[in-house]
Structure formats: structure tokens, C-alpha cells
Design a protein around this motif. Structure first.
Motif, mmCIF file in Angstrom:
data_model
loop_
_atom_site.group_PDB
_atom_site.id
_atom_site.type_symbol
_atom_site.label_atom_id
_atom_site.label_comp_id
_atom_site.label_asym_id
_atom_site.label_seq_id
_atom_site.Cartn_x
_atom_site.Cartn_y
_atom_site.Cartn_z
ATOM 1 N N ASP A 153 7.208 -45.393 3.967
ATOM 2 C CA ASP A 153 6.553 -44.088 3.275
ATOM 3 C C ASP A 153 6.570 -42.780 4.477
ATOM 4 O O ASP A 153 7.147 -41.810 5.155
ATOM 5 C CB ASP A 153 6.729 -43.583 2.214
ATOM 6 N N VAL A 177 10.478 -39.191 -9.167
ATOM 7 C CA VAL A 177 8.946 -38.775 -9.234
ATOM 8 C C VAL A 177 9.265 -38.527 -10.600
ATOM 9 O O VAL A 177 9.924 -37.985 -11.297
ATOM 10 C CB VAL A 177 8.430 -37.871 -8.328
ATOM 11 N N MET A 199 2.286 -33.132 -5.856
ATOM 12 C CA MET A 199 3.045 -34.648 -5.228
ATOM 13 C C MET A 199 1.413 -35.409 -4.783
ATOM 14 O O MET A 199 2.030 -36.446 -5.152
ATOM 15 C CB MET A 199 4.652 -34.875 -4.201
ATOM 16 N N ALA A 203 0.053 -38.871 -6.245
ATOM 17 C CA ALA A 203 0.206 -39.946 -5.497
ATOM 18 C C ALA A 203 -1.051 -40.779 -5.361
ATOM 19 O O ALA A 203 -1.277 -41.955 -4.964
ATOM 20 C CB ALA A 203 0.841 -39.557 -3.688
ATOM 21 N N THR A 204 -1.722 -40.382 -4.909
ATOM 22 C CA THR A 204 -3.424 -40.190 -4.579
ATOM 23 C C THR A 204 -3.933 -40.766 -6.409
ATOM 24 O O THR A 204 -5.285 -41.919 -6.150
ATOM 25 C CB THR A 204 -4.431 -38.995 -4.454
ATOM 26 N N ALA A 207 0.064 -42.694 -8.923
ATOM 27 C CA ALA A 207 1.331 -42.688 -9.418
ATOM 28 C C ALA A 207 1.998 -43.141 -7.349
ATOM 29 O O ALA A 207 1.983 -42.889 -6.657
ATOM 30 C CB ALA A 207 1.918 -41.642 -9.045
ATOM 31 N N LYS A 208 2.663 -44.676 -7.773
ATOM 32 C CA LYS A 208 2.766 -45.385 -6.433
ATOM 33 C C LYS A 208 4.341 -44.926 -5.557
ATOM 34 O O LYS A 208 4.812 -45.346 -5.342
ATOM 35 C CB LYS A 208 3.198 -47.068 -6.885
ATOM 36 N N LEU A 210 5.134 -42.826 -3.623
ATOM 37 C CA LEU A 210 5.444 -42.241 -2.605
ATOM 38 C C LEU A 210 3.884 -42.845 -1.819
ATOM 39 O O LEU A 210 3.131 -42.328 -2.455
ATOM 40 C CB LEU A 210 5.672 -40.944 -2.156
ATOM 41 N N HIS A 211 3.880 -43.238 -0.689
ATOM 42 C CA HIS A 211 2.558 -43.455 -0.016
ATOM 43 C C HIS A 211 1.661 -41.793 0.481
ATOM 44 O O HIS A 211 2.613 -40.741 0.729
ATOM 45 C CB HIS A 211 2.818 -43.783 1.354
ATOM 46 N N ASN A 212 0.491 -42.091 -0.190
ATOM 47 C CA ASN A 212 -0.082 -40.496 -0.164
ATOM 48 C C ASN A 212 -0.056 -39.432 1.068
ATOM 49 O O ASN A 212 -0.097 -38.319 1.480
ATOM 50 C CB ASN A 212 -1.474 -40.532 -0.469
ATOM 51 N N VAL A 215 2.976 -37.981 2.114
ATOM 52 C CA VAL A 215 3.101 -36.482 1.366
ATOM 53 C C VAL A 215 2.802 -35.963 2.773
ATOM 54 O O VAL A 215 2.542 -34.209 2.649
ATOM 55 C CB VAL A 215 2.730 -36.668 0.349
#
Ligand code: ASP
Ligand code: MG
Length: 402
Positions: A153, A177, A199, A203-204, A207-208, A210-212, A215
Motif C-alpha cells: 500500500d 473501510v 484512518m 490502521a494502527t 484494522a488491516k 491499509l498499511h499505516n 496513510v
């Protein structure tokens, strides 16, 4: 338009799916767009490669592991270019070295420093679809690096920024999402839009989707993202700075089951102890999250905190080695815990979110072990066995009832 399209491992898991992705990219290309495709390794390839490595050497040299893992993405891009060629479209695959995607040297956790756009732009100008390996880079020794699990990502966003793309589309096996994991919370719904900050927290926090770091980069360079399914034509979720709706009080609920709780008991109640404990952990690159310190009794106090499970052993070891110096009487470690968080930009201007969350937990009899907050999130630490019930209760309190 110049469009960057990223497809995750499940979207290119077999020949049929590769063909499907090829068709979708060709569609945009035939409309006159310039198309750059970023791919992950097929299916569970990266896991399999890691397993292979560990059978040979349980602790493989990091440079060699990256050399190995990078082959996964190289396979997908080459196959994709072949699929497009079979459909009569001129396409070219490029790896990180050929593009020149420069990163730091940290094998397994590298960060982009600079991306040369020349080669890609030249290929686009000669009418080709350009297919680029996700997840990998090259450091100043010309060695292969990788960006950390899920890093493709981040490749897509970095490329979109470097090429000044008009769109950056992240295709995955879910439709966007969600307000919570739909497998656990049946009422979860897909969000139309979400801000970068929300987001990033989600993500952090586990929630998988998106790669944090992707973002983080998107926010920094103002790259608007859309997350959508590679399997259908649903609209997906837009990630951008300001959403048109009024900020939701709570936009999502996330769970992180990968947490461990460490407690150090009976340390001296004097200035400098907390500093020494957390400085020790920081020096070993151990990330600490939720922290709780008890009110001192007699001359001692207790401090508990959470770390990722993979780092728990190392953290305990470090504390043990320094037990005397840190005046620790006892160290306890516990893995059957999880972090449950609510995230929402609207929290900043609304009182009572915490109370409402705690009420939802009280309603279902879930005990809160620790609490942490930021401007746009509230996190509680709970017992692992309570996670599903707690998540449903909290989600429905904020999102479903409305
Ligand atoms: N293939 C890599 C992984 O499995 C990178 C990615 O999928 O984004 O972590
Ligand atoms: Mg991913």
C-alpha cells in the motif's frame, strides 16, 4: 489521467484473478488513461517464503530475508505483464531496482527516501502499462529492502505522490473501510469517506485494510485514496483530508488482539523511575502503548503498560536484567488481553464519548483493565475472551442506534 492501481495478494492469488485484474487495468488504459499497477505477492506467498527461510535458519540474516521476500512481488508483476501481453496490450514489469525506489537501509522495515520517476514516465509515454513490485525498495548499497508486512500500500501511495497521479486506488478483498470488522459485528457498515487521521488510528489499531505508513504518506502529500474491492464494482471508501459529511462522533471501532500487558510492581515512588523504565524499553525499540500508574502507597507504586506480543518477551527480559536498578519487586506478564478502540474526528468537540463507551461495556458486563485516550480515539484494555461481545456492544451503541 494518470492512475495508480494497487492490488493485494488475494486479488492476484491465481491465474484467473490475475486475468481479471489485467482486464480491469486494460479497461482504464483503453479509455486513454496512463496506468501504473502496483502488486503484492500472490496469495499467501510471503508467509510461505518466511516459513521456508525459517526451516533453513530460524533466525535468518535480515538482508537475505529481504532478498528472498522480494521475489514474491517480482513473480506477480512478471505474470501480470504476461497476462496483458496475451490480451494484446503493451505492458512492462519493473522491480524496485529498475524504477529506482530508494529506501533507508533498515531491512524488513525500510522507509522510502526518494523515487525516480523517469523510467516509469518514459514507459508510460511510449504507451505501456507499467507494473511495479510493491513492498520492496533498494538501499544505498544497492541491496534489496522490504517495507514491512502489508507495505505494498505504501509503495502505491509513494508512487502516486512521486508521479503526481490523479488517482490512487487500493484494491482489496473487502469493499472498503468498515465501521468494525463485519465478521464480528454484523451491523458494521462500509464508510463512504474517512479522514486521514481517523484512518491512521484505525490502521494502527488493528484494522488491516491499509498499511499505516501508507496513510501517513497520503496525508503528508495530499494523495486522495480510494479503497475498494477487486471482485466487484462497488464504490469503496474515500480517504481524504476533509470529508463532506459532518464529522461522525465515532467513525469506527477497532480491535487489536496482538497486545500483551506487562506490570512492574512495587517500584520506588520517586521521580525518575518511570523515565528509567520507559527509556530502557525505548532503547531496545520496544513500542509501549497504554500506560497506567497506580497511586503510590507506602513508598512504592505499580506501573502497567501494553506492548505488541512479539515484543513482550524482550521487554520482560530487559526489565529483569535491570530489576535492581529500577527498584522493581515483581514483574508480571499477561497475554490474554486485547485493545478495543473507538475512533472519530467528531470526538474533539463532543463531551461524553468515553462515558458512552464505558456504559456500553457495563451493559454487557465487560470489565475495563486500562484506559488511554488521544484527541480522536479512546482505547480500553479488556480480557481477550470479552472482545467480540464488547466490540458489538460498543459499535452498536455509537453506530447502529443512530
Ligand atoms: N507481500 C507483502 C506481505 O504479505 C506485502 C503486501 O502484501 O503488501 O506483507
Ligand atoms: Mg494489505
Amino acid at each position: 489521467m494518470l492512475i495508480v492501481k494497487k492490488f493485494g495478494g488475494s486479488s492476484v492469488a491465481d491465474a484467473e484473478r490475475i486475468n481479471n485484474v489485467a482486464e480491469r487495468c486494460i479497461e482504464d488504459y483503453r479509455k486513454g488513461n496512463q496506468v501504473v499497477v502496483v502488486l503484492s505477492a500472490m496469495g499467501k506467498t510471503t508467509d510461505a517464503l518466511i516459513n521456508n527461510a525459517q526451516t533453513i535458519n530460524p533466525n535468518p540474516p535480515k538482508r537475505e530475508l529481504d532478498m528472498l521476500l522480494a521475489t514474491g512481488e517480482q513473480t506477480s508483476v512478471a505474470l501480470m505483464a504476461m497476462a496483458m501481453a496475451a490480451k494484446g496490450v503493451s505492458a512492462i514489469s519493473l522491480n524496485a531496482f529498475q524504477v529506482a525506489m530508494h529506501t533507508t537501509s533498515a531491512y524488513g522495515n525500510a522507509r522510502f527516501k526518494r523515487i525516480d520517476s523517469e523510467r516509469i514516465l518514459n514507459e508510460l509515454d511510449s504507451g505501456r502499462i507499467v507494473i511495479v513490485t510493491g513492498f520492496q525498495g533498494v538501499n544505498r548499497r544497492d541491496d534489496v529492502t522490504t517495507l514491512g508486512r502489508g507495505g505494498s500500500d505504501t509503495t502505491a501511495v509513494a508512487l502516486a505522490a512521486a508521479l503526481r497521479a490523479d488517482a490512487c486506488e487500493i484494491y482489496t478483498d473487502v469493499e472498503g473501510v468498515y465501521t468494525a470488522d463485519p465478521r464480528i459485528v454484523p451491523h458494521a457498515r462500509k464508510m463512504k469517506e474517512i479522514t486521514y487521521d481517523e484512518m491512521l488510528e484505525l490502521a494502527t489499531l488493528g484494522a488491516k485494510v491499509l498499511h499505516n505508513r501508507s496513510v501517513e504518506l497520503a496525508k503528508k502529500y495530499g494523495v486522495q485514496l480510494v479503497v475498494r474491492s477487486s471482485l466487484n464494482r462497488e464504490e469503496g471508501t474515500i480517504v481524504r483530508e476533509v470529508t463532506s459529511m459532518e464529522s461522525m462522533l465515532v467513525s469506527g471501532v477497532a480491535v487489536d488482539k496482538n497486545a500483551a500487558r506487562i506490570a512492574v510492581l512495587g517500584v520506588k515512588n520517586e521521580p525518575g523511575i518511570a523515565f528509567r523504565i520507559f527509556d530502557l524499553l525505548a532503547q531496545r525499540n520496544i513500542n509501549v502503548d497504554v500506560i497506567l500508574q497506580s497511586i503510590g502507597r507506602d513508598d512504592t507504586k505499580d506501573i502497567s503498560f501494553t506492548v505488541d506480543q512479539e515484543q513482550a518477551k524482550e521487554a520482560v527480559q530487559a526489565l529483569k536484567e535491570n530489576k535492581e536498578r529500577l527498584t522493581i519487586q515483581q514483574i508480571k506478564e499477561e497475554k490474554n488481553v486485547a485493545k478495543l478502540s473507538v475512533v472519530g474526528a467528531g470526538m474533539q468537540s463532543n463531551a461524553g464519548v468515553a462515558a458512552k463507551m464505558f456504559e456500553a461495556l457495563y451493559d454487557v458486563g465487560v470489565n475495563i483493565r486500562m484506559i488511554a485516550t488521544s484527541e480522536i480515539r479512546i482505547t480500553v484494555l479488556i480480557d481477550l475472551e470479552d472482545v467480540d461481545v464488547a466490540m458489538r456492544a460498543v459499535h452498536d451503541k455509537f453506530i447502529h442506534e443512530k
